[in-house]
Design a protein around this motif. Structure first.
Motif, PDB file in Angstrom:
ATOM      1  N   GLY A  90       0.392  -1.034   0.235  1.00 35.06           N
ATOM      2  CA  GLY A  90       0.342   0.186   0.132  1.00 35.06           C
ATOM      3  C   GLY A  90       0.419   1.193  -0.247  1.00 35.06           C
ATOM      4  O   GLY A  90       1.748   1.166  -0.309  1.00 35.06           O
ATOM      5  N   THR A  94      -3.513   0.903   3.433  1.00 35.59           N
ATOM      6  CA  THR A  94      -3.600  -0.058   2.251  1.00 35.59           C
ATOM      7  C   THR A  94      -5.472  -0.451   2.216  1.00 35.59           C
ATOM      8  O   THR A  94      -6.413   0.480   1.967  1.00 35.59           O
ATOM      9  CB  THR A  94      -3.467  -1.751   3.491  1.00 35.59           C
ATOM     10  OG1 THR A  94      -4.832  -1.543   4.488  1.00 35.59           O
ATOM     11  CG2 THR A  94      -2.172  -1.630   4.451  1.00 35.59           C
ATOM     12  N   GLU A  95      -5.870  -1.278   1.317  1.00 36.47           N
ATOM     13  CA  GLU A  95      -6.685  -1.801   1.070  1.00 36.47           C
ATOM     14  C   GLU A  95      -7.351  -2.398   2.901  1.00 36.47           C
ATOM     15  O   GLU A  95      -9.140  -2.000   1.968  1.00 36.47           O
ATOM     16  CB  GLU A  95      -6.644  -3.905   0.343  1.00 36.47           C
ATOM     17  CG  GLU A  95      -6.018  -3.449  -1.162  1.00 36.47           C
ATOM     18  CD  GLU A  95      -5.672  -5.187  -1.345  1.00 36.47           C
ATOM     19  OE1 GLU A  95      -6.456  -6.180  -0.779  1.00 36.47           O
ATOM     20  OE2 GLU A  95      -5.084  -4.964  -1.771  1.00 36.47           O
ATOM     21  N   LYS A  96      -7.307  -2.620   3.382  1.00 40.52           N
ATOM     22  CA  LYS A  96      -8.582  -1.826   4.100  1.00 40.52           C
ATOM     23  C   LYS A  96      -8.739  -0.727   4.616  1.00 40.52           C
ATOM     24  O   LYS A  96      -9.932  -0.462   5.325  1.00 40.52           O
ATOM     25  CB  LYS A  96      -7.601  -2.469   5.607  1.00 40.52           C
ATOM     26  CG  LYS A  96      -7.540  -4.784   5.842  1.00 40.52           C
ATOM     27  CD  LYS A  96      -6.870  -4.679   6.791  1.00 40.52           C
ATOM     28  CE  LYS A  96      -5.940  -5.996   6.686  1.00 40.52           C
ATOM     29  NZ  LYS A  96      -5.061  -6.800   8.051  1.00 40.52           N
ATOM     30  N   ASP A  97      -7.880  -0.179   4.235  1.00 34.38           N
ATOM     31  CA  ASP A  97      -8.667   1.331   4.044  1.00 34.38           C
ATOM     32  C   ASP A  97      -9.608   2.365   3.637  1.00 34.38           C
ATOM     33  O   ASP A  97      -9.959   3.586   3.144  1.00 34.38           O
ATOM     34  CB  ASP A  97      -6.844   2.291   4.040  1.00 34.38           C
ATOM     35  CG  ASP A  97      -6.288   1.702   5.510  1.00 34.38           C
ATOM     36  OD1 ASP A  97      -6.542   2.125   7.527  1.00 34.38           O
ATOM     37  OD2 ASP A  97      -5.717   1.824   5.550  1.00 34.38           O
ATOM     38  N   GLY A  98      -9.253   1.254   2.017  1.00 32.57           N
ATOM     39  CA  GLY A  98     -10.097   1.529   1.090  1.00 32.57           C
ATOM     40  C   GLY A  98      -9.580   1.716  -0.127  1.00 32.57           C
ATOM     41  O   GLY A  98     -10.124   1.803  -1.500  1.00 32.57           O
ATOM     42  N   SER A 116      -5.878  -1.523  -4.077  1.00 36.56           N
ATOM     43  CA  SER A 116      -4.854  -2.781  -3.940  1.00 36.56           C
ATOM     44  C   SER A 116      -3.826  -2.137  -3.972  1.00 36.56           C
ATOM     45  O   SER A 116      -2.975  -0.967  -3.519  1.00 36.56           O
ATOM     46  CB  SER A 116      -4.459  -2.954  -5.783  1.00 36.56           C
ATOM     47  OG  SER A 116      -3.374  -3.749  -5.537  1.00 36.56           O
ATOM     48  N   ASN A 117      -2.872  -2.994  -2.860  1.00 40.36           N
ATOM     49  CA  ASN A 117      -2.245  -2.768  -2.282  1.00 40.36           C
ATOM     50  C   ASN A 117      -0.218  -3.093  -2.884  1.00 40.36           C
ATOM     51  O   ASN A 117       0.806  -2.552  -2.673  1.00 40.36           O
ATOM     52  CB  ASN A 117      -1.582  -3.787  -0.959  1.00 40.36           C
ATOM     53  CG  ASN A 117      -2.821  -3.576   0.285  1.00 40.36           C
ATOM     54  OD1 ASN A 117      -2.761  -2.235  -0.047  1.00 40.36           O
ATOM     55  ND2 ASN A 117      -2.381  -4.830   0.895  1.00 40.36           N
ATOM     56  N   TRP A 122     -12.268   7.590   0.399  1.00 37.48           N
ATOM     57  CA  TRP A 122     -11.419   6.798  -0.296  1.00 37.48           C
ATOM     58  C   TRP A 122     -12.310   6.336  -1.486  1.00 37.48           C
ATOM     59  O   TRP A 122     -13.025   5.574  -0.969  1.00 37.48           O
ATOM     60  CB  TRP A 122     -10.289   5.898   0.181  1.00 37.48           C
ATOM     61  CG  TRP A 122      -9.403   5.982   1.134  1.00 37.48           C
ATOM     62  CD1 TRP A 122      -9.290   6.045   2.341  1.00 37.48           C
ATOM     63  CD2 TRP A 122      -7.769   6.232   0.432  1.00 37.48           C
ATOM     64  NE1 TRP A 122      -7.825   6.356   2.486  1.00 37.48           N
ATOM     65  CE2 TRP A 122      -7.335   6.442   1.540  1.00 37.48           C
ATOM     66  CE3 TRP A 122      -7.409   5.899  -0.733  1.00 37.48           C
ATOM     67  CZ2 TRP A 122      -5.685   6.256   1.017  1.00 37.48           C
ATOM     68  CZ3 TRP A 122      -5.998   5.577  -0.726  1.00 37.48           C
ATOM     69  CH2 TRP A 122      -5.731   6.715   0.271  1.00 37.48           C
TER      70      TRP A 122
END
Length: 253
Positions: A37, A50-54, A57-58, A88
């Motif tokens: 990310g 990262t992807e967890k935040d929106g 892709s990392n 995001w």
């Protein structure tokens, strides 16, 4: 007095493979990584998105901040992510982007965003409206590696195998080895102070275009290597050419 300091995942960087670096308007540094990310470093603290935040892709290729201060991330396979500091948003092929692999982003003078894609030409974004340019419109064929807007406002696009194309706002003009370009695999594009365009190629050295003529510099002229990765001009006007495996060559012209 160590001149070099290294930051890795131990210090808080998201991933040890860094593809692109940006300093934002507030002075914080952003690192787009290939697998972890994006990391932001304000001089003291690391923060990773990262992807967890929106993030789409990392695996990131490009990072860009537009004139409104919004961040744009070009990803490998996820399209483009937009971050305004709070929210995001992802824009992908489903929304009108040509292809979801985006190695380069730039903004033109009228505030329109241009996204170079790997396999789908170039997409232009105008507040919700997408326009894509491909070989059908006159763009050179091949994955797009680099993009530049020159001082006259024209957009230059470098491709892997098709040469370089210029868009003047209405039509595309493509330059290849037939026109005097060193090699049709283009890795970098740079505009010098005089407005000449320098094109770094993979295997043909570097070519300069003054608006009418192409001039090529290779190992025969003193360049250390004909595989050119990057080009820059310093304050004194010298051109620095970053090479693959052979360091940097300087041209005083």
């Amino acid at each position: 007095g160590r001149e070099w300091t290294t930051f890795t995942t131990k210090e808080g960087l998201a991933h040890n493979s860094v593809q692109s670096i940006l300093q934002d308007r507030k002075g914080a540094l952003w690192f787009a990584t290939r697998g972890g990310g994006a990391s932001r470093y304000d001089g003291k603290t690391w923060k990773t998105f990262t992807e967890k935040d929106g993030l789409a892709s990392n695996v990131l290729y490009a990072i860009f901040q537009d004139r409104e201060g919004v961040f744009w991330f070009g990803t490998s396979g996820g399209g483009v992510s937009r971050y305004d500091g709070n929210t995001w948003t992802t824009l992908s092929a489903e929304d009108g982007l040509a292809v979801n692999r985006v190695p380069s982003i730039c903004e033109d003078r009228s505030g329109l965003l241009w996204f170079a894609t790997n396999g789908g030409g170039v997409s232009r974004y105008d507040r919700g409206t997408w326009t894509s340019f491909t070989t059908e419109e006159g763009l050179a064929k091949g994955p797009v590696q680099s993009m530049l807007q020159d001082r006259k406002g024209a957009i230059w696009v470098g491709t892997q195998g098709g040469g370089v194309s210029r868009y003047d706002g209405s039509r595309w003009t493509t330059f290849t080895t037939n026109d005097g370009l060193a090699n049709d695999i283009v890795h970098s594009i740079f505009e010098d102070r005089e407005g000449a365009i320098w094109v770094g190629t993979f295997g043909g050295g570097v070519s300069r275009y003054d608006g009418s003529t192409w001039t090529t510099f290779t190992t025969n002229d003193g360049l250390a290597n004909d595989i050119v990765r990057s080009i820059f001009q310093d304050r004194e006007g010298a051109i620095w050419v970053g090479l693959s495996g052979s360091g940097v060559s300087r041209y005083d012209g």
